[in-house]
Design an enzyme around this catalytic site. Structure first.
Site, PDB file in Angstrom:
ATOM      1  N   ASP A  14       0.827  -1.217   0.000  1.00  8.65           N
ATOM      2  CA  ASP A  14       0.000   0.000   0.000  1.00  8.65           C
ATOM      3  C   ASP A  14       0.858   1.263   0.000  1.00  8.65           C
ATOM      4  O   ASP A  14       0.619   2.203  -0.758  1.00  8.65           O
ATOM      5  CB  ASP A  14      -0.910   0.045   1.247  1.00  8.65           C
ATOM      6  CG  ASP A  14      -1.867  -1.124   1.318  1.00  8.65           C
ATOM      7  OD1 ASP A  14      -2.251  -1.642   0.265  1.00  8.65           O
ATOM      8  OD2 ASP A  14      -2.219  -1.527   2.444  1.00  8.65           O
ATOM      9  N   ARG A  94      -1.099   4.036  16.251  1.00  7.23           N
ATOM     10  CA  ARG A  94      -1.377   4.981  15.156  1.00  7.23           C
ATOM     11  C   ARG A  94      -1.308   6.449  15.554  1.00  7.23           C
ATOM     12  O   ARG A  94      -0.718   7.252  14.829  1.00  7.23           O
ATOM     13  CB  ARG A  94      -2.727   4.683  14.491  1.00  7.23           C
ATOM     14  CG  ARG A  94      -2.838   3.305  13.867  1.00  7.23           C
ATOM     15  CD  ARG A  94      -1.705   2.999  12.934  1.00  7.23           C
ATOM     16  NE  ARG A  94      -1.930   1.754  12.216  1.00  7.23           N
ATOM     17  CZ  ARG A  94      -0.986   1.096  11.560  1.00  7.23           C
ATOM     18  NH1 ARG A  94       0.244   1.548  11.530  1.00  7.23           N
ATOM     19  NH2 ARG A  94      -1.268  -0.012  10.934  1.00  7.23           N
ATOM     20  N   ASP A 123      -7.645   2.221  10.747  1.00  7.45           N
ATOM     21  CA  ASP A 123      -6.417   3.021  10.817  1.00  7.45           C
ATOM     22  C   ASP A 123      -6.565   4.388  10.158  1.00  7.45           C
ATOM     23  O   ASP A 123      -5.976   5.363  10.602  1.00  7.45           O
ATOM     24  CB  ASP A 123      -5.249   2.245  10.192  1.00  7.45           C
ATOM     25  CG  ASP A 123      -4.796   1.102  11.090  1.00  7.45           C
ATOM     26  OD1 ASP A 123      -4.963   1.217  12.326  1.00  7.45           O
ATOM     27  OD2 ASP A 123      -4.286   0.097  10.568  1.00  7.45           O
ATOM     28  N   SER A 172      -2.404  -9.901   6.202  1.00  5.68           N
ATOM     29  CA  SER A 172      -2.026  -8.519   6.443  1.00  5.68           C
ATOM     30  C   SER A 172      -1.619  -8.438   7.922  1.00  5.68           C
ATOM     31  O   SER A 172      -2.402  -8.785   8.800  1.00  5.68           O
ATOM     32  CB  SER A 172      -3.223  -7.623   6.144  1.00  5.68           C
ATOM     33  OG  SER A 172      -3.020  -6.368   6.721  1.00  5.68           O
TER      34      SER A 172
HETATM   35  N1  ARG Z   1      -8.250  -4.778  13.702  1.00  4.37           N
HETATM   36  C1  ARG Z   1      -7.136  -4.228  14.374  1.00  4.37           C
HETATM   37  C2  ARG Z   1      -7.317  -2.754  14.562  1.00  4.37           C
HETATM   38  O1  ARG Z   1      -8.100  -2.157  13.889  1.00  4.37           O
HETATM   39  C3  ARG Z   1      -5.844  -4.560  13.720  1.00  4.37           C
HETATM   40  C4  ARG Z   1      -5.626  -4.019  12.363  1.00  4.37           C
HETATM   41  C5  ARG Z   1      -4.283  -4.392  11.988  1.00  4.37           C
HETATM   42  N2  ARG Z   1      -3.911  -4.159  10.644  1.00  4.37           N
HETATM   43  C6  ARG Z   1      -3.406  -5.142   9.888  1.00  4.37           C
HETATM   44  N3  ARG Z   1      -2.931  -4.791   8.750  1.00  4.37           N
HETATM   45  N4  ARG Z   1      -3.405  -6.393  10.234  1.00  4.37           N
HETATM   46  O2  ARG Z   1      -6.691  -2.176  15.401  1.00  4.37           O
END
Ligand code: ARG
Length: 391
Positions: A14, A94, A123, A172
Site C-alpha cells: 500500500d 497509530r 487506521d 495482512s
Molecule cells: N483490527 C485491528 C485494529 O483495527 C488490527 C488491524 C491491523 N492491521 C493489519 N494490517 N493487520 O486495530
C-alpha cells in the site's frame, strides 16, 4: 520546486505504490517516514527501498520509549481490551505515528500528509483524526482509499511501475511492542482454525515445566519483572517468556468502526500477562464501587482508542479518573505459567483492603455476625414484596 508530502511508510504494498502515486498524480516530493514502535523490521532495508522507489528523503524515528510511557502504560492502567479481547496494539500505535508525521511536516514546512490505509479499516480514522487535531488544515491523501483501489489493482499498478513487491504472505500483519495483528487470507473464514504458521511470538506447541513470574506495580504500572526494571526490557522479556508458554493468542470477531465485522488474530503475550496481573491487584486495593465505575470507563476508553478518538477530551477526562484510582495500585502479583495457561496465584499490597481477620471463618475474627441479621432484614425490604411471584 514541487510541494512536499510526508508519507507514513512501511515498505509494504500500500505504501510503496503510494510513493509513485503521489509523485506522478500529485506532482509531490515524497518524504517517507517510519516510526519504530517495536516492530521486528529491518529499518535499513526499508530505507533503501524507499529511496529505490523514488522517495526524496526518508526518516526513521525511534519512538519505543514514548510508546511505552504515553500509550502502553495508559492501556495497562485502563485494562484496555476492546470488546473484552483485543489489547489495542495497532490502535495505540497509530496516534503516535501521526504525531511523528506532524513533527516531520513542521520541519519540512508542509501540511500535506499521506498514508496507505484502505477505506474499510480503522487506521484511516486514527491517522486522520490525530493529524487534524494538531493541524486542522492538513491535507491528507490516501491513494488506496481515495481511488477505491482493490488489492489486485494495487498489484497491477506496482507491476506497471516496476515497483518490486516481495512474495508477501496472504496475511495482512501489523506489529509493535504491544502485539501482533494478523488478518486476511484463510483467516477470513470465521470457522477455520488459524494455521499454526501464522504465529511468530507465541509457541503453541510447547511442553515446558511450570514457571512463576512476579510483577511489581507502582501507581498501576509495572516497575519490576523477574528483577528487570527497564520498561522496554520488561515488555520484550514478557513477550518472549509468556510467548514460549503459548500465552497471548486472541481469536476475535471484531466490530470495526465502519460497521464491518472482521476476524482478527492477535499475538499479545506481554499485554495479556500485564493486564491480567494489573486487574487482579486492583481487586485487592480498590473498593467495590470504584471497580464498578472503572470497568465501565475502561470499556469506553478502549472504544475511544479503537475508533480513532485518542485525542478526544473525553479520553483525558477518563485518564484523570483512572490515574486517581491508580495512586493505590502498588504491590506485587505472582503468576504461574504452565504450558498454554496463565494463572494469578498470589497478590499483596501495602494498600490492600483485603482483611484476613474479617474474612476468616476462624473463631478469632473481629466481625460481629449478629449485626448481619438486622442489616439483611433491611437490605431485602423491597424484594420481599415480590415473594408470591415465583411460587
Ligand atoms: N483490527 C485491528 C485494529 O483495527 C488490527 C488491524 C491491523 N492491521 C493489519 N494490517 N493487520 O486495530
Amino acid at each position: 520546486m514541487s510541494k512536499k508530502v510526508v508519507l507514513a511508510f512501511s515498505g509494504g504494498l500500500d505504501t510503496s505504490i503510494s510513493v509513485s502515486w503521489l509523485k506522478k498524480k500529485h506532482n509531490l516530493d515524497v518524504i517517507t517516514a517510519i516510526v519504530d514502535i517495536g516492530q521486528d523490521e529491518n529499518f535499513d532495508e526499508i530505507e533503501k527501498k524507499a529511496y529505490s522507489i523514488g522517495a526524496s528523503k526518508h526518516c526513521t524515528i525511534d519512538a519505543k520509549q514514548e510508546f511505552i510511557n504515553n500509550y502502553i502504560f495508559s492501556a495497562i492502567k485502563s485494562n484496555a481490551l476492546y470488546q473484552n479481547k483485543y489489547p489495542l496494539a495497532t490502535a495505540l500505535g497509530r496516534p503516535l505515528i501521526a504525531y511523528k508525521l506532524v513533527e516531520i511536516a513542521n520541519q519540512e514546512n508542509t501540511k500535506i500528509f499521506s498514508h496507505g490505509c484502505t477505506g474499510k479499516g480503522n487506521d484511516q480514522a486514527r491517522f486522520d483524526v490525530t493529524l487534524r487535531s494538531v493541524m486542522p488544515d492538513a491535507k491528507i491523501i490516501a491513494p488506496v482509499r481515495d481511488e477505491n483501489m482493490s488489492r489486485d489493482e494495487e498489484i497491477q499498478y506496482a507491476k506497471d511501475l516496476n515497483v518490486s513487491i516481495e512474495k508477501k504472505s496472504q496475511y495482512s500483519i501489523d506489529e509493535n511492542l504491544w502485539g501482533r495483528s494478523i488478518e486476511g487470507g484463510i483467516l477470513e473464514d470465521s470457522f477455520e482454525e488459524p494455521p499454526k504458521d501464522i504465529y511468530k511470538w507465541v509457541n503453541v506447541n510447547n511442553d515446558l515445566a511450570d514457571r512463576y513470574i512476579e510483577i511489581d506495580f507502582n501507581n498501576g504500572i509495572p516497575i519490576s519483572i523477574d528483577g528487570i526494571t527497564d520498561s522496554l526490557e520488561m515488555i520484550t522479556h514478557l513477550n518472549d517468556v509468556a510467548g514460549k508458554y503459548g500465552i497471548g493468542i486472541v481469536d476475535h470477531i471484531e466490530d470495526r468502526l465502519m460497521g464491518i465485522k472482521s476476524r482478527e488474530i492477535y499475538e499479545a503475550p506481554a499485554a495479556t500477562v500485564l493486564i491480567e496481573a494489573h486487574k487482579d491487584l486492583e481487586k485487592l486495593v480498590l473498593t467495590r464501587n470504584e471497580l464498578e465505575i472503572k470497568s465501565l470507563l475502561e470499556q469506553k476508553w478502549s472504544w475511544m482508542i479503537y475508533s480513532g478518538l485518542f485525542v478526544d477530551p473525553l479520553v483525558k477526562a477518563i485518564n484523570s479518573f483512572i490515574n486517581k484510582t491508580q495512586e493505590r495500585v502498588n504491590g506485587t502479583v505472582r503468576l504461574k505459567l504452565r504450558s498454554n495457561s496463565l494463572t494469578v496465584v498470589g497478590r499483596k499490597s501495602e494498600n490492600s483492603i483485603y482483611d484476613q481477620n474479617l474474612s476468616s471463618y476462624s473463631s478469632s475474627s473481629d466481625f460481629n455476625q449478629t449485626y448481619s441479621k438486622g442489616f439483611i432484614e433491611i437490605w431485602g425490604l423491597q424484594s420481599k414484596f415480590n415473594e408470591g411471584e415465583t411460587k
